[in-house]
Write an enzyme that holds these catalytic residues in place. Structure first.
Site, mmCIF file in Angstrom:
data_model
loop_
_atom_site.group_PDB
_atom_site.id
_atom_site.type_symbol
_atom_site.label_atom_id
_atom_site.label_comp_id
_atom_site.label_asym_id
_atom_site.label_seq_id
_atom_site.Cartn_x
_atom_site.Cartn_y
_atom_site.Cartn_z
ATOM 1 N N ASP A 71 -6.044 8.536 7.439
ATOM 2 C CA ASP A 71 -6.702 9.417 6.586
ATOM 3 C C ASP A 71 -7.005 8.644 5.503
ATOM 4 O O ASP A 71 -6.381 7.930 4.779
ATOM 5 C CB ASP A 71 -5.777 10.523 6.103
ATOM 6 C CG ASP A 71 -6.365 11.362 5.241
ATOM 7 O OD1 ASP A 71 -7.488 11.309 4.868
ATOM 8 O OD2 ASP A 71 -5.542 12.325 4.662
ATOM 9 N N GLU B 189 -2.969 -18.658 -5.696
ATOM 10 C CA GLU B 189 -1.896 -18.638 -4.746
ATOM 11 C C GLU B 189 -2.561 -18.836 -3.414
ATOM 12 O O GLU B 189 -1.859 -18.493 -2.321
ATOM 13 C CB GLU B 189 -1.093 -17.641 -4.814
ATOM 14 C CG GLU B 189 -1.720 -16.030 -4.816
ATOM 15 C CD GLU B 189 -0.774 -15.012 -5.032
ATOM 16 O OE1 GLU B 189 0.414 -15.057 -4.264
ATOM 17 O OE2 GLU B 189 -1.066 -14.348 -6.048
ATOM 18 N N CYS C 174 0.889 -14.177 -8.308
ATOM 19 C CA CYS C 174 0.220 -13.445 -8.944
ATOM 20 C C CYS C 174 0.016 -13.649 -10.415
ATOM 21 O O CYS C 174 -0.672 -13.435 -11.333
ATOM 22 C CB CYS C 174 -0.098 -12.025 -8.745
ATOM 23 S SG CYS C 174 -0.515 -11.709 -6.977
ATOM 24 N N THR D 56 -4.893 -3.925 1.246
ATOM 25 C CA THR D 56 -4.524 -4.210 0.041
ATOM 26 C C THR D 56 -5.221 -5.676 -0.275
ATOM 27 O O THR D 56 -4.682 -6.642 -0.917
ATOM 28 C CB THR D 56 -3.302 -4.125 -0.927
ATOM 29 O OG1 THR D 56 -2.452 -4.911 -0.040
ATOM 30 C CG2 THR D 56 -2.880 -2.699 -0.610
ATOM 31 N N SER E 94 8.415 -5.224 -2.603
ATOM 32 C CA SER E 94 7.618 -5.901 -3.795
ATOM 33 C C SER E 94 7.543 -4.558 -4.823
ATOM 34 O O SER E 94 7.425 -5.058 -5.967
ATOM 35 C CB SER E 94 6.328 -6.281 -3.293
ATOM 36 O OG SER E 94 5.185 -5.476 -3.380
ATOM 37 N N HIS F 60 -0.918 -6.185 -13.848
ATOM 38 C CA HIS F 60 -1.514 -6.708 -12.365
ATOM 39 C C HIS F 60 -1.585 -5.808 -11.442
ATOM 40 O O HIS F 60 -0.697 -4.635 -11.157
ATOM 41 C CB HIS F 60 -0.299 -7.793 -12.016
ATOM 42 C CG HIS F 60 -0.437 -8.084 -10.563
ATOM 43 N ND1 HIS F 60 -1.671 -8.741 -10.005
ATOM 44 C CD2 HIS F 60 0.383 -7.921 -9.416
ATOM 45 C CE1 HIS F 60 -1.399 -8.944 -8.683
ATOM 46 N NE2 HIS F 60 -0.146 -8.631 -8.486
ATOM 47 N N LYS G 53 2.462 3.440 -10.986
ATOM 48 C CA LYS G 53 3.853 3.503 -11.080
ATOM 49 C C LYS G 53 4.578 2.473 -11.977
ATOM 50 O O LYS G 53 5.509 3.267 -12.527
ATOM 51 C CB LYS G 53 4.287 2.804 -9.658
ATOM 52 C CG LYS G 53 3.872 3.339 -8.296
ATOM 53 C CD LYS G 53 4.049 2.690 -6.986
ATOM 54 C CE LYS G 53 3.715 3.420 -5.624
ATOM 55 N NZ LYS G 53 4.477 4.395 -5.014
ATOM 56 N N ASN H 40 -7.159 -6.456 -4.336
ATOM 57 C CA ASN H 40 -6.240 -7.458 -4.760
ATOM 58 C C ASN H 40 -6.844 -8.940 -5.054
ATOM 59 O O ASN H 40 -7.489 -9.463 -4.148
ATOM 60 C CB ASN H 40 -4.997 -7.724 -4.159
ATOM 61 C CG ASN H 40 -3.819 -8.187 -4.645
ATOM 62 O OD1 ASN H 40 -4.180 -8.835 -5.997
ATOM 63 N ND2 ASN H 40 -2.693 -8.307 -4.208
ATOM 64 N N SER I 16 4.784 -12.256 -7.637
ATOM 65 C CA SER I 16 6.024 -11.950 -6.617
ATOM 66 C C SER I 16 6.861 -13.344 -6.418
ATOM 67 O O SER I 16 6.328 -14.392 -6.614
ATOM 68 C CB SER I 16 5.403 -11.590 -5.202
ATOM 69 O OG SER I 16 4.921 -10.383 -5.184
#
Ligand code: COA
Length: 391
Positions: A33, A83, A115, A156, A205, A237, A246, A280, A312
């Site tokens: 979806d 990276e 990152c 992503t 992550s 980031h 979040k 990303n 990360s």
């Protein structure tokens, strides 16, 4: 900090790829979806590199307008953060140095810490300018983000490069002294040398990122940083733009502010506009957030912007910048919109073919099809050497 000793971002320019894959196409192909992509992770499309594009062609394309505007006088250091490196030994920055015709009296180096590398480059650049204020440093953060086809991370991906000129009396953003730093040894995302695509534990992550937000903010306040209410906006980031939401809600909760969604929208809203259509861009992502904010905000003169850079593995840094009077005259808003709008949509089959494209490792002569139309292209591989061309 007085104006005379201010150091920061004097110019900022970004470049992205020739192609773009809308998430509607991905959703149609894998039966997801599309609301999961548009709302759930906050992504609408992702940049896809042509066979003759890579971190060098994007990095050079991002940096060229900066050299055109300011010349190369005083630039004695180029720091290339990535990276998705193309060589285990040689810095991708040397190819960029060559494509831009920079003087031989330059040190060039490549930096890596997932990152976070772009922020390490910015902070190291500030240190060099602090030592000799007559110098300027060219920082390039460039990445092609690649996860396995049909994996949760596939939605992503993305690609972009941001170039920044760092020096005294910056025209855009002064970077302030207190910085909050944080390191924790976690395996949330990594790419062993024998793999082209990164490995990621997405839920791990997200948790590691939130812990790093707390940790770097704690150190920032202990170093004498600003109070949360002093910031006009926050550039996070953004591996996917929902992550910024979040993280910010987590920070507000952590600081005992409660989560007021109007405030969250005000603090972040403008910073996700480029990342949600580019995807990303790893090291470049937090500075694409800054570009989107500066390009779209009404007037941020004298206002403080918070930066949360996460890589990360993991390393994070929280720091602040102050937007400089007159900054709007130096923005590249039109060129940035053009870099996004000029991308050509690719179909799903073509996207998958590009994703799987790699050079044979036989040392032979392998030309790339001339697909890209940007100022620089990767013409091919000859005797294990990458051949670049300027148009
Ligand atoms: N409509 C709206 N939202 C929907 C939805 C729909 N139809 N279907 C799912 N969602 C929401 C979910 O509720 C979830 O939201 P939440 O996180 O707020 O709970 C979100 O979409 C993602 O769903 P989820 O099931 O967690 O997706 P996933 O298992 O496919 O994983 C990532 C998503 C982001 C974890 C995955 O893409 C990933 O690992 N990406 C790489 C991240 C990365 O690069 N990390 C390292 C650098 S920080």
């Amino acid at each position: 900090m007085g104006n005379e000793s201010a150091i920061g971002i004097h110019d900022l320019s970004f470049a992205t790829t020739e192609f773009v894959l809308p998430h509607t196409v991905l959703a149609e192909h894998n039966g997801t979806d599309v609301g999961k992509y548009h709302k759930g992770i906050g992504q609408r499309s992702m940049s896809v590199a042509a066979a003759d594009e890579d971190i060098v062609t994007m990095g050079a394309a991002a940096a060229a307008p900066i050299i055109e505007r300011h010349g190369s006088d005083g630039i004695r250091t180029v720091i290339f953060a990535t990276e998705s490196s193309i060589d285990q030994a040689k810095s991708a920055g040397i190819y960029v140095h060559s494509l831009l015709g920079l003087p031989s009296a330059t040190r060039v180096v490549e930096l890596k810490q997932a990152c976070y590398g772009g922020t390490a480059a910015l902070q190291f650049a500030i240190g060099l300018v602090r030592r000799d204020p007559t110098q300027r440093v060219l920082v390039v953060a460039s990445d092609v983000s690649t996860y396995e086809l049909d994996s949760p991370g596939e939605a992503t991906q993305g690609a972009a490069a941001v170039a920044m000129l760092v020096g005294t009396d910056p025209a855009l953003v002064r970077i302030e002294e207190p910085s909050g730093v944080f390191t924790a040894d976690v395996m949330d995302f990594w790419r062993p040398n024998y793999r082209d695509a990164a490995l990621v534990d997405g839920q791990e992550s997200i948790g590691a990122y939130l812990l790093a937000v707390e940790g770097s903010w704690k150190d920032y306040t202990e170093q004498g940083g600003r109070a949360l209410d002093e910031f006009a906006a926050f550039c996070y980031h953004q591996p996917f733009t929902k992550m910024a939401y979040k993280a910010h809600r987590h920070l507000l909760n952590h600081c005992g502010h409660g989560v007021d969604e109007d405030r969250v929208a005000r603090d972040l809203g403008l910073t996700t506009e480029y990342n949600n259509v580019i995807g990303n861009s790893y090291t470049a992502s937090v500075y694409l957030a800054l570009a989107a904010l500066l390009d779209q905000a009404d007037d941020l003169t004298g206002r403080a912007v918070g930066f949360l850079s996460y890589g990360s593995g993991s390393v994070a840094e929280f720091f602040a910048g102050t937007v400089v009077p007159g900054y709007r005259e130096h923005l590249r808003t039109e060129a940035h919109r053009e870099a996004i709008d000029r991308r050509k949509p690719v179909g799903h089959a073509r996207y998958r073919a590009l994703h799987e494209h790699s050079f044979p490792a036989d040392g032979g002569d392998h030309r790339t099809p001339a697909e890209s139309t940007g100022p620089f292209r990767l013409a091919g591989l000859h005797g294990h050497k990458r051949i670049y061309e300027a148009r």
